[in-house]
Design an enzyme around this catalytic site. Structure first.
Site, PDB file in Angstrom:
ATOM      1  N   SER A 201     -29.285 -20.814 -31.818  1.00 48.06           N
ATOM      2  CA  SER A 201     -28.619 -20.951 -30.599  1.00 48.06           C
ATOM      3  C   SER A 201     -29.079 -22.052 -29.745  1.00 48.06           C
ATOM      4  O   SER A 201     -28.062 -22.692 -29.221  1.00 48.06           O
ATOM      5  CB  SER A 201     -28.770 -19.555 -29.760  1.00 48.06           C
ATOM      6  OG  SER A 201     -30.276 -19.265 -29.312  1.00 48.06           O
ATOM      7  N   HIS A 254     -31.548 -22.058 -24.783  1.00 45.64           N
ATOM      8  CA  HIS A 254     -30.352 -22.568 -24.618  1.00 45.64           C
ATOM      9  C   HIS A 254     -30.089 -23.735 -23.560  1.00 45.64           C
ATOM     10  O   HIS A 254     -29.304 -24.538 -23.997  1.00 45.64           O
ATOM     11  CB  HIS A 254     -29.680 -21.197 -23.926  1.00 45.64           C
ATOM     12  CG  HIS A 254     -29.436 -20.149 -24.787  1.00 45.64           C
ATOM     13  ND1 HIS A 254     -29.061 -18.855 -24.394  1.00 45.64           N
ATOM     14  CD2 HIS A 254     -29.639 -19.825 -26.146  1.00 45.64           C
ATOM     15  CE1 HIS A 254     -29.284 -17.996 -25.402  1.00 45.64           C
ATOM     16  NE2 HIS A 254     -29.432 -18.689 -26.609  1.00 45.64           N
TER      17      HIS A 254
END
Length: 276
Positions: A201, A254
C-alpha cells in the site's frame, strides 16, 4: 499534433472522439499497445482536456452514446476485440508490473501454508540490529499481505496505476518509484508501529500521488489519475488515521508513500512546466 490521452479500451476512446466531433473538435485515434487520442489543432487543447475530465468522471453518460450514433462512426474501421480477463490484465501490465504481482502472490501463498510469522522472519523490516545489513528487508516487506482482501485491494491498484506508468513511461520509471517508496514508506511505518508490518500500500499510494500530480502538471505525459480517485485515497487515509473501520492500517506508510509520489511527480514535471 498533440497526444491528449490514451485508453486501454478502444470503444471508450471512440466514444470520446465521437463526442468531441459533435462539439466541432476533430480527434484521431492511433492504435498501438493502447488507443492513443491525438489532437491536430493544439489551440483547442485546454478545451479538449476539460471535456476529457468530464468524460472520465462518467464515460457511461447517455450523451456520449448519443454522440456515437450522431457521428455515424460505428463503422470507423477500428477492429474491436473481446478481451478475456487474463488478456485484459496482460494488455495493461508490463513486465515489472507482472513481476511484482507474481512475487506478492507467491509470498501470500507461502504465508498461507507455513504461517505469516515464518515468512516475516525472513522478509520483514530489520527487527534486530544484527539484521540491518540484510538489505532486501527494506523492500520485501511490501510483498507480504495478511488477508485475501488486503492483497486483492493492493494488487488491483498496482495493476491499474503501476501498469499505466510502466506502459507510458517505461519499466525504469516504475522501478524507481517502487524502490524509493517502499524504502521510505517502510522507514516511516516502522517508526509508527515497529517492524512487524507488510503490504504494497505504501507503493500504491506513491503511484496514486505520482499519477495524479503528473497528470495535473504534465498532461502530455499520458499519465493521470481522476480527481475522484485521489479524493478517495485521501478519505481512506483519514478513515485509517481515525480508525473508522476498526481495521489495522499502515497509516504511516500510506502518508509517506503519497508524499513520495507527489514529490517525484513534482520533480519530474519541473522541466515540462518550464517548456510550456
Amino acid at each position: 499534433m498533440l497526444m491528449i490521452t490514451s485508453f486501454a479500451n478502444p470503444r471508450v476512446a471512440q466514444a470520446f472522439v465521437d463526442y468531441m466531433a459533435t462539439q466541432g473538435v476533430i480527434l484521431t485515434i492511433q492504435q498501438h499497445h493502447q488507443s492513443d487520442v491525438w489532437l491536430a489543432d493544439e489551440s483547442q487543447a485546454e478545451r479538449v482536456r476539460a471535456e476529457l475530465a468530464r468524460f472520465l468522471e462518467n464515460p457511461a453518460d447517455p450523451r456520449y452514446l448519443a454522440a456515437s450514433w450522431q457521428s455515424g462512426h460505428t463503422g470507423s474501421g477500428l477492429h474491436y476485440r473481446r478481451f478475456p480477463f487474463i488478456a485484459t490484465l496482460r494488455e495493461r501490465a508490463g513486465p515489472v508490473t507482472w513481476l511484482i504481482m507474481i512475487a506478492c502472490i507467491l509470498v501470500f501463498v507461502v504465508m498461507s501454508i507455513v504461517g505469516a510469522q515464518s515468512v516475516m522472519v525472513w522478509l520483514a523490516w530489520p527487527f534486530d540490529p544484527s539484521l540491518k545489513f540484510e538489505f532486501w528487508r527494506y523492500f520485501t516487506h511490501a510483498f507480504m499481505h495478511f488477508s485475501l482482501m488486503h492483497i486483492l485491494f493492493n494488487l488491483l491498484w498496482w495493476w491499474y496505476i503501476g501498469g499505466a506508468v510502466e506502459k507510458r513511461l517505461g519499466s525504469g520509471k516504475l522501478i524507481v518509484i517502487t524502490v524509493i517508496s517502499a524504502l521510505l514508506s517502510g522507514y516511516v511505518q516502522q517508526k509508527f508501529s515497529g517492524p512487524w508490518f507488510g503490504g504494497l500500500s505504501g507503493v500504491v499510494y506513491a503511484l496514486m500521488g505520482y499519477a495524479w500530480l503528473r497528470g495535473e502538471r504534465d498532461p502530455q505525459s499520458g499519465i493521470y489519475l481522476q480527481r475522484g480517485l485521489i479524493a478517495f485515497a485521501l478519505i481512506w487515509i483519514v478513515a485509517g488515521w481515525f480508525d473508522v473501520f476498526g481495521m489495522s492500517m499502515a497509516n504511516g506508510a500510506h502518508i509517506a508513500g503519497l508524499a513520495v509520489g507527489l514529490a517525484m511527480a513534482f520533480a519530474d514535471t519541473v522541466n515540462a512546466r518550464k517548456r510550456t
